[in-house]
Design an enzyme around this catalytic site. Sequence first.
Site, PDB file in Angstrom:
ATOM      1  N   TYR A  96      20.364 -28.816  49.954  1.00 12.66           N
ATOM      2  CA  TYR A  96      19.304 -27.896  50.369  1.00 12.66           C
ATOM      3  C   TYR A  96      19.322 -27.835  51.896  1.00 12.66           C
ATOM      4  O   TYR A  96      18.792 -28.681  52.579  1.00 12.66           O
ATOM      5  CB  TYR A  96      17.935 -28.376  49.901  1.00 12.66           C
ATOM      6  CG  TYR A  96      17.715 -28.394  48.412  1.00 12.66           C
ATOM      7  CD1 TYR A  96      18.626 -27.843  47.527  1.00 12.66           C
ATOM      8  CD2 TYR A  96      16.565 -28.959  47.879  1.00 12.66           C
ATOM      9  CE1 TYR A  96      18.412 -27.865  46.163  1.00 12.66           C
ATOM     10  CE2 TYR A  96      16.331 -28.988  46.521  1.00 12.66           C
ATOM     11  CZ  TYR A  96      17.258 -28.437  45.660  1.00 12.66           C
ATOM     12  OH  TYR A  96      17.030 -28.474  44.298  1.00 12.66           O
ATOM     13  N   GLY A 139       9.228 -19.824  36.211  1.00  7.99           N
ATOM     14  CA  GLY A 139      10.080 -18.667  35.925  1.00  7.99           C
ATOM     15  C   GLY A 139      10.530 -17.924  37.160  1.00  7.99           C
ATOM     16  O   GLY A 139      10.551 -16.696  37.184  1.00  7.99           O
TER      17      GLY A 139
END
Length: 363
Positions: A128, A276
């Site tokens: 990251y 989601g």
Amino acid sequence: MDAQTNSDAAANPELAGEHGVRREPYATEPSAAAGQNGAGAAARARAADGARAADGARAAGGARAAGGTRPDFVLGGTLTVRRLGFGTGGLVGPGYWGPRHADPARSLALLRRAVDRGVTLIDTADNYGPDVAEELVARALHPYPAGVVIATKGGVVRTGPDVWHVAGRPEHLRAMCDASLRRLRTDTIDLYQLHRLDPDVPMAEQLGTLVELQQAGKIRHIGLDSIDAAELARARELAPIASVQNRYNVLDRASEDVLELCERTGTAFLPWFPLGHGTLTGAPGTRTATPSPAADALTTIAAAHGATTGQIALAWLLHRSPALLPTPGTGSPDHLDENLAADRIALTEAELGLLDALGAPVG
């Protein structure tokens, strides 16, 4: 981790699109044949799994009961964590490249805020940034408060924004682990997860390397990211697996069989995309709208609780299984507080039945 708003998703394509590290091997020489790394750990793995199953079951008791904060989870049989954690993917920039905020003080304050509000599980990864998220975690939280568990990941190499290469050869994994130890300013990583299995390196060789690092005291517990149930079963014969990190949310149950195996063995399941990639929050401009009747169900239940749809999606995960430990990520203090408040939402059996019916298992 997950996007909380459209701006979060836009800042982080892994949040907005596929959390997938492409199965593109890192350019290097072919791997040697599998040796005996990890083979001698099978008995230890089975014994540790048995202990974890018992501890996990005790920690998870009553998770579906109404009201209050959910019971904690005992990760790997030794580390007690609050089940709702914080993911650091939202602290890096587009393509998972560079920092998200020009002023790092904003990210440092967010990490400290999460811990101040009771988060004990911080989920990060060496790629990251790359390196950025781990460095932020250390700058914000080191020396780490008692009870805070740092989970990181290794096994992929970044060469540019949205460019990922799987790299599971032993020399790469050892170097990555050592680099994470330096960035996190620690002698032992609480949970080290293999970000992807390298298809060009035998599983026994990859997990054997992690077992060696564990025996050397550099790793406390081992986890796996994005695996299927058969791979998890095989992995458990080679190493003591404390966690799995797969995509899972109220609409996406493709890993239901993996979750069931985790429940049986006391293994933590850290769902990525718990919201989601933003679609379950109702945020305007998210790439894919939540389909009806899911949107209607989430909106109706959220209204009944004076909550947001994202909070209901997180509350459902906490009710769904005592093995689920969601770690939603965000760059916003307000959204952090909103996510953590989902821990206090008690869904009724009728609401749970309605939400359970939204995502049929795949396969």
